[in-house]
Design a protein around this motif. Sequence first.
Motif, PDB file in Angstrom:
ATOM      1  N   VAL A 101      -5.078  -1.587  -2.679  1.00 44.78           N
ATOM      2  CA  VAL A 101      -5.375  -0.340  -3.170  1.00 44.78           C
ATOM      3  C   VAL A 101      -6.156   0.447  -2.340  1.00 44.78           C
ATOM      4  N   ARG A 102      -7.178  -0.031  -1.675  1.00 42.67           N
ATOM      5  CA  ARG A 102      -7.817   0.746  -0.753  1.00 42.67           C
ATOM      6  C   ARG A 102      -7.241   1.268   0.496  1.00 42.67           C
ATOM      7  N   GLU A 103      -6.274   0.504   0.833  1.00 38.39           N
ATOM      8  CA  GLU A 103      -5.328   0.802   1.806  1.00 38.39           C
ATOM      9  C   GLU A 103      -4.363   2.005   1.503  1.00 38.39           C
ATOM     10  N   ALA A 104      -3.716   1.864   0.246  1.00 39.61           N
ATOM     11  CA  ALA A 104      -3.272   3.294  -0.176  1.00 39.61           C
ATOM     12  C   ALA A 104      -3.912   4.280  -0.284  1.00 39.61           C
ATOM     13  N   LEU A 105      -5.297   4.246  -0.832  1.00 34.63           N
ATOM     14  CA  LEU A 105      -6.204   5.391  -1.144  1.00 34.63           C
ATOM     15  C   LEU A 105      -6.390   6.136   0.350  1.00 34.63           C
ATOM     16  N   ARG A 106      -6.437   5.127   1.320  1.00 32.96           N
ATOM     17  CA  ARG A 106      -6.720   5.743   2.681  1.00 32.96           C
ATOM     18  C   ARG A 106      -5.551   6.679   3.125  1.00 32.96           C
ATOM     19  N   LEU A 107      -4.274   6.109   2.936  1.00 30.04           N
ATOM     20  CA  LEU A 107      -3.122   6.773   3.046  1.00 30.04           C
ATOM     21  C   LEU A 107      -2.824   8.008   2.370  1.00 30.04           C
ATOM     22  N   LEU A 108      -3.372   8.176   1.074  1.00 30.11           N
ATOM     23  CA  LEU A 108      -3.453   9.474   0.462  1.00 30.11           C
ATOM     24  C   LEU A 108      -4.410  10.167   0.940  1.00 30.11           C
ATOM     25  N   GLY A 146      -1.211  -5.039 -10.331  1.00 25.85           N
ATOM     26  CA  GLY A 146      -1.067  -6.403 -10.109  1.00 25.85           C
ATOM     27  C   GLY A 146      -1.502  -6.932  -8.636  1.00 25.85           C
ATOM     28  N   VAL A 147      -2.476  -6.454  -8.029  1.00 21.09           N
ATOM     29  CA  VAL A 147      -2.712  -6.624  -6.637  1.00 21.09           C
ATOM     30  C   VAL A 147      -4.356  -6.756  -6.728  1.00 21.09           C
ATOM     31  N   SER A 148      -4.562  -7.357  -5.482  1.00 25.61           N
ATOM     32  CA  SER A 148      -6.199  -7.250  -5.174  1.00 25.61           C
ATOM     33  C   SER A 148      -6.718  -5.741  -4.910  1.00 25.61           C
ATOM     34  N   ARG A 149      -7.861  -5.463  -4.520  1.00 20.65           N
ATOM     35  CA  ARG A 149      -8.408  -4.228  -4.556  1.00 20.65           C
ATOM     36  C   ARG A 149      -8.096  -3.973  -2.688  1.00 20.65           C
ATOM     37  N   LEU A 156     -10.520   7.596  -8.846  1.00 19.45           N
ATOM     38  CA  LEU A 156      -9.302   6.756  -8.756  1.00 19.45           C
ATOM     39  C   LEU A 156     -10.328   5.378  -8.678  1.00 19.45           C
ATOM     40  N   SER A 157     -10.152   4.592  -9.759  1.00 17.25           N
ATOM     41  CA  SER A 157     -10.883   3.358  -9.851  1.00 17.25           C
ATOM     42  C   SER A 157     -10.030   2.317  -8.896  1.00 17.25           C
ATOM     43  N   THR A 158     -10.723   1.681  -8.154  1.00 22.16           N
ATOM     44  CA  THR A 158      -9.692   0.731  -7.463  1.00 22.16           C
ATOM     45  C   THR A 158      -9.516  -0.638  -8.214  1.00 22.16           C
ATOM     46  N   ILE A 159     -10.460  -0.872  -9.263  1.00 19.05           N
ATOM     47  CA  ILE A 159     -10.344  -2.060 -10.170  1.00 19.05           C
ATOM     48  C   ILE A 159      -8.936  -1.737 -11.151  1.00 19.05           C
ATOM     49  N   GLU A 160      -9.088  -0.315 -11.652  1.00 18.13           N
ATOM     50  CA  GLU A 160      -7.911   0.051 -12.649  1.00 18.13           C
ATOM     51  C   GLU A 160      -6.592  -0.066 -11.803  1.00 18.13           C
ATOM     52  N   LEU A 161      -6.790   0.538 -10.528  1.00 22.93           N
ATOM     53  CA  LEU A 161      -5.215   0.735  -9.941  1.00 22.93           C
ATOM     54  C   LEU A 161      -4.812  -0.851  -9.636  1.00 22.93           C
ATOM     55  N   ALA A 162      -5.839  -1.536  -9.139  1.00 19.15           N
ATOM     56  CA  ALA A 162      -5.650  -3.111  -8.807  1.00 19.15           C
ATOM     57  C   ALA A 162      -4.755  -3.772 -10.036  1.00 19.15           C
ATOM     58  N   PRO A 209       0.695  -1.361   0.027  1.00 17.59           N
ATOM     59  CA  PRO A 209      -0.026   0.089  -0.156  1.00 17.59           C
ATOM     60  C   PRO A 209       0.790   1.101  -0.080  1.00 17.59           C
ATOM     61  N   PRO A 210       1.852   1.467   0.892  1.00 17.04           N
ATOM     62  CA  PRO A 210       2.762   2.666   0.864  1.00 17.04           C
ATOM     63  C   PRO A 210       3.290   2.846  -0.649  1.00 17.04           C
ATOM     64  N   GLU A 211       3.810   1.729  -1.332  1.00 19.56           N
ATOM     65  CA  GLU A 211       4.401   1.938  -2.453  1.00 19.56           C
ATOM     66  C   GLU A 211       3.433   2.327  -3.875  1.00 19.56           C
ATOM     67  N   ILE A 212       2.116   1.615  -3.623  1.00 14.75           N
ATOM     68  CA  ILE A 212       1.289   1.995  -4.400  1.00 14.75           C
ATOM     69  C   ILE A 212       0.910   3.441  -4.248  1.00 14.75           C
ATOM     70  N   ALA A 213       0.562   4.147  -2.892  1.00 17.97           N
ATOM     71  CA  ALA A 213       0.300   5.343  -2.438  1.00 17.97           C
ATOM     72  C   ALA A 213       1.459   6.506  -3.094  1.00 17.97           C
TER      73      ALA A 213
END
Length: 244
Positions: free
Chosen positions: A51-58, A45-48, A35-41, A13-17
């Motif tokens: 991505v949700r954790e990364a978005l919460r960090l942002l 190459g990860v599950s959603r 910011l689509s969680t599906i497109e980001l996932a 998540p931190p790296e995705i963020a």
Amino acid sequence: MKANTAERDMRSPPEIARSVRAMIVSGDLRPGDHLSTIELANRFGVSRGPVREALRLLESRALVRILPRKGAFVNSLQDDEVGVTLEAREFIFAALAELAAERATRGNLLELRRKLQVLGKLASKPTTTANEFKLATYDYVQVLYGAAHNARLNQIMRDLSEGVGHAFGHLSMATQEMRSAEYEAYRDLTDAVAQRDRTKAYDLARRMHAAGVARARQLQAAIPAAVVEFKGRRRRSRLVAATT
């Protein structure tokens, strides 16, 4: 076959963020973009979940807002969350400048002058980019924060700058005129710190921060394509294009 540590870290998540933040800074993602969680996932190459954790960090850095049943959207300088963060940043920046005026060592002052000289040279060059100048200001303020000799305030400022400061800072330095104004402000602030004038250093730092935010907002508002008033509708981001 198990992924090695480096591969796992790239998908954390931190790296995705950090990657999404870089896309915001570069303009690949604009204020108002969904910011689509599906497109980001798919992109990482990860599950959603990660991505949700990364978005919460942002979101904690005021770079995105997450709306129930609507999703996550890139913030702009006009958004309330960003304004509140910038307000806090202004006061802490001023407090650090005030403490630096009181506590700076001779070595701190010499280093501030050296960093100021670099800013002056960059400000006078028409070919200097906003990003080059922004990075040089980061070098300067790190010395200023260190001169305050308050580790806790220094860390709080770093945390605040990790989001909106890094993402929007270059907008206040987009033209040579803006960079010259910024350099002059840093020069005056350096003089106040060197003169041990705490009140002046505090006031200059606040005005300097406010002026930089005003310039950034003015520039962002002057680019219609980069300004979106959110009305509860999703706008397709360029995440898909970025992945192809």
